[in-house]
Structures are given as structure tokens and as C-alpha cells.
Design an enzyme around this catalytic site. Structure first.
Site, mmCIF file in Angstrom:
data_model
loop_
_atom_site.group_PDB
_atom_site.id
_atom_site.type_symbol
_atom_site.label_atom_id
_atom_site.label_comp_id
_atom_site.label_asym_id
_atom_site.label_seq_id
_atom_site.Cartn_x
_atom_site.Cartn_y
_atom_site.Cartn_z
ATOM 1 N N LYS A 112 65.273 49.411 13.683
ATOM 2 C CA LYS A 112 64.134 50.445 13.084
ATOM 3 C C LYS A 112 63.644 49.596 11.798
ATOM 4 C CE LYS A 112 64.173 54.612 15.379
ATOM 5 N NZ LYS A 112 63.890 56.646 14.196
ATOM 6 N N LYS A 193 65.577 49.829 26.559
ATOM 7 C CA LYS A 193 65.299 51.113 26.829
ATOM 8 C C LYS A 193 63.398 51.985 26.863
ATOM 9 C CE LYS A 193 65.445 53.121 22.573
ATOM 10 N NZ LYS A 193 66.466 54.389 21.738
ATOM 11 N N LYS A 196 58.985 55.308 22.811
ATOM 12 C CA LYS A 196 58.254 56.073 22.285
ATOM 13 C C LYS A 196 56.990 54.703 21.912
ATOM 14 C CE LYS A 196 59.001 60.314 21.225
ATOM 15 N NZ LYS A 196 59.322 61.190 20.618
HETATM 16 P P1 AMP Z 1 63.403 61.100 20.187
HETATM 17 O O1 AMP Z 1 62.190 61.289 20.756
HETATM 18 O O2 AMP Z 1 64.164 59.532 19.714
HETATM 19 O O3 AMP Z 1 64.206 62.527 19.206
HETATM 20 O O4 AMP Z 1 64.655 61.371 21.600
HETATM 21 C C1 AMP Z 1 64.948 62.846 21.993
HETATM 22 C C2 AMP Z 1 66.110 62.798 22.890
HETATM 23 O O5 AMP Z 1 65.105 62.166 23.900
HETATM 24 C C3 AMP Z 1 67.663 62.295 22.778
HETATM 25 O O6 AMP Z 1 68.768 62.553 23.083
HETATM 26 C C4 AMP Z 1 67.255 60.186 22.595
HETATM 27 O O7 AMP Z 1 68.442 60.027 23.104
HETATM 28 C C5 AMP Z 1 66.813 60.838 24.127
HETATM 29 N N1 AMP Z 1 65.949 59.376 24.787
HETATM 30 C C6 AMP Z 1 65.188 58.866 24.117
HETATM 31 N N2 AMP Z 1 64.969 57.190 24.828
HETATM 32 C C7 AMP Z 1 65.405 57.766 25.807
HETATM 33 C C8 AMP Z 1 65.527 56.566 27.275
HETATM 34 N N3 AMP Z 1 65.433 55.385 27.244
HETATM 35 N N4 AMP Z 1 66.338 57.055 27.974
HETATM 36 C C9 AMP Z 1 67.364 58.092 28.211
HETATM 37 N N5 AMP Z 1 67.075 59.129 27.053
HETATM 38 C C10 AMP Z 1 66.260 58.733 25.913
#
Ligand code: AMP
Ligand code: TRP
Length: 330
Positions: A112, A193, A196
Site C-alpha cells: 500500500k 487478487k 477494491k
Molecule cells: P477488506 O475489504 O479489505 O476489509 O477485506 C474484507 C475481507 O475480505 C478480509 O477478510 C479479506 O481477507 C477478504 N478478502 C479481500 N480480498 C479478497 C480476495 N480477493 N479473495 C478472498 N478474500 C478476500
């Protein structure tokens, strides 16, 4: 005491299929087995600049999404991180336990901070705030995607170090990372991956996308060479699509491979778009059906319940460290 789970997501951008398949889906599945806390981590969101109005809107939208994916507020506690001030307070204490060198090793920070010119101290400290979230609730299990594994290791290290230095205070949590779906890849670049912050919006299917957007994104999906539709680690694009298909349909990999035997990529993309749209339609209806009053009530209840536990843990932490002030007897 019943075993506890804690997890959270940031109210930034839009929730995508990777978030759902890697994390939220497992929260729903585990909530009946564990005492569950699901947090909307808005203090994590402000580690990078956010539009204030949008952040407030996204906080409420994410709460609706938690409910609409199937988190049951009668059995699980849903709350907003900033509503429970102990998260920020424990972060200070754990800042004094964490070492600069271990935070410097965090790969998410390195990724990041590479993308931004003005990196905040908060972004560096992000994993310590996350550790505080988890440790405040004496959590046993933390269901997350693969990208959070290193943060969980740090959380465990901080808990173990604190317990060693000040006496047994925190339960040491375990990560729960699913075997399938822990790392859903971008549709436009299967080596990255789904995220967002993907530069290409076509790489990411959003939970609030309409049917046209979903079909368009799957149609444009990059494919790898070879024509056979089967799970194959050496072909990341097809494996990613099949993983998504598997998780949304609940079919086994054998069933899926025989379903697609003799069929081509175009058919897979079409079927995947159909399955996704069918899954998203009722979900989106539920998101829209949740009223403001219901939301306020639930978040108020969540704040009460979470605060009780958080304040007990923080008091124990302060007592263990000798951090005392007015009104405390000798
Ligand atoms: P965040 O929106 O970054 O707070 O992520 C929320 C949850 O989604 C966390 O547990 C992340 O590990 C999971 N996550 C985010 N991106 C992915 C992805 N591409 N594949 C699987 N899990 C994800
Ligand atoms: N860092 C997590 C993410 O980006 C979100 C998060 C914050 C979290 N606090 C948490 C996840 C506590 C699990 C437990 O995905």
C-alpha cells in the site's frame, strides 16, 4: 465460555465477490457455532484519505451488506469500530508492545505504501489496530482471506508477548482461512487478487453490480491457453473462474468438470454470469429492504454488547500494566 469469532471489513469502495467468498460467506456459516462479533472497521478506513460523506454512507451500506448476506443480528453482534473507544485505546498500549521491525515486515503495508506518496503513520500502524480489534474480544477464531494471514500472526505474537510480560490477559487467536476461496483473483489479471483498488474495474465483480455489469465483466475475463475446462493450478484464470462457480453452486469439482466436459470458455463464462446474477438478485433486494431505523437500532445494540466486553478487557490490561489513575485504591 463459548468460543468466539471476530472479523471485520473496511467500509471503503465496494464489497466484491472476493470479500464475500473469502470472508463474509464463512462468517455466516460459523455464526451459529460461535459467539460472533462482526465489525465495520471505519478507523482502519481512515488510514488512507477518505471522503467524509462517502465514508459515512459506506459505513451504513456495509452494515446492510452484512445483514443481507445472512448475518443474523439475533445471534451475532454487528457494530461500528469507532463506537467502541477501547479499540483506539488498546491500540496505544499494543503500540508499546509491537516493534518497529515487525511492522516494517508487513507485506500489505509495503504494497500500500508503494502506491501512495504521503503514507500516514496510521497506515503503518494498521495491523496493531487490527490486533486490538481481535484481542479486545478474547477471540478464538478469526475468519479472513489469505491476505490477512500475516496480520494474524502478528496479533498472536503481540498477545503472547503481552501475556509473557504482564501475566495471562489475552486469549491467543487462530486464523480461519478457507481451503477454497481464500484468494479470489482479478478477472483481468489472474496473477493479482481481486481488489477494491484494482486499476481495472473490470477485474472485480461488485456485490451491488447489476446483471449487465456482471455479464460484461465475466465475458471480458482474460483466459489462459488450453481449451479444457478443468481445475488446473498451472492455469490460474480458469481455476479462478471454476472456484467462483464451485463456491456459488456448492457443486463438487468432479461434478463441475463433468458438467463442462466438451464445452468451451464461452459457455463457462455465460454459466458463471447466470449463477452470479441469480445469487446477487435476492441479496440486492435484501440490501435495499433494510430501513434506517432498523439499522440504527441494530448498531446501537451492537455497540452496547461490544462495549461491555471491550471495557472489561481494557481494564484488565491497564491493571496488569499498572496503568492506574484517579480513584484507584493503593
Ligand atoms: P477488506 O475489504 O479489505 O476489509 O477485506 C474484507 C475481507 O475480505 C478480509 O477478510 C479479506 O481477507 C477478504 N478478502 C479481500 N480480498 C479478497 C480476495 N480477493 N479473495 C478472498 N478474500 C478476500
Ligand atoms: N484488515 C482487515 C482487511 O483489510 C480488516 C480487519 C480489521 C479485520 N480488523 C479486523 C479482519 C479484525 C479480521 C479481524 O481485510
Amino acid at each position: 465460555m463459548p468460543k468466539r469469532i471476530f472479523s471485520g471489513a473496511q467500509p471503503t469502495g465496494n464489497v466484491h465477490l472476493g470479500n464475500y467468498l473469502g470472508a463474509l460467506r464463512n462468517w455466516v456459516a460459523l455464526q451459529h457455532e460461535y459467539e460472533s462479533f462482526f465489525c465495520i472497521v471505519n478507523l482502519h478506513a481512515v488510514t488512507i484519505p477518505q471522503d467524509p460523506k462517502l465514508l459515512a454512507e459506506k459505513t451504513r451500506e456495509l452494515t446492510r451488506i452484512y445483514l443481507a448476506v445472512g448475518i443474523d443480528p439475533d445471534v451475532s453482534t454487528i457494530f461500528v469500530q469507532s463506537d467502541v473507544h477501547q479499540h483506539a485505546e488498546l491500540t496505544w498500549i499494543l503500540n508499546c508492545v509491537a516493534r518497529m521491525s515487525e511492522l516494517e515486515r508487513m507485506t500489505q503495508f509495503k504494497d500500500k505504501s508503494r502506491k501512495s506518496e504521503n503514507v500516514s503513520a496510521g497506515l503503518f500502524d494498521y495491523p496493531v489496530l487490527m490486533a486490538s480489534d481481535i484481542l479486545l474480544y478474547q477471540t478464538d477464531l478469526v475468519p479472513v482471506g489469505e491476505d490477512q494471514r500475516q496480520h494474524l500472526e502478528l496479533t498472536r505474537d503481540l498477545a503472547i508477548r503481552f501475556n509473557r510480560d504482564y501475566g495471562d490477559t489475552f486469549r491467543v487467536p487462530e486464523a480461519y482461512i478457507p481451503k477454497v476461496g481464500a484468494r479470489i483473483m482479478s478477472l483481468s489479471d489472474p496473477t493479482k487478487k481481486m481488489s477494491k483498488s484494482d486499476d481495472d474495474p473490470n477485474g472485480c465483480v461488485m456485490m451491488l453490480d447489476d446483471a449487465d455489469a456482471v455479464s460484461r465483466k465475466f465475458k471480458r475475463d482474460v483466459t489462459d491457453s488450453g481449451t479444457e475446462i478443468r481445475f488446473d493450478d498451472s492455469r490460474p484464470a480458469i481455476s479462478n473462474l471454476l472456484t467462483i462457480y464451485q463456491l456459488l453452486t456448492g457443486k463438487t469439482s468432479d461434478e463441475i468438470e463433468s458438467h463442462f466436459a466438451g464445452k468451451g470458455y464461452a459457455q463457462l463464462k455465460q454459466d458463471l454470469a447466470d449463477v452470479t446474477v441469480e445469487f446477487l438478485r435476492p441479496f440486492q433486494e435484501r440490501v435495499n429492504g433494510i430501513g434506517t431505523e432498523q439499522l440504527n437500532r441494530l448498531l446501537g445494540q451492537g455497540r452496547e454488547k461490544a462495549s461491555k466486553i471491550a471495557s472489561t478487557t481494557l481494564s484488565n490490561v491497564y491493571a496488569a500494566m499498572g496503568v492506574v489513575g484517579a480513584g484507584t485504591s493503593e
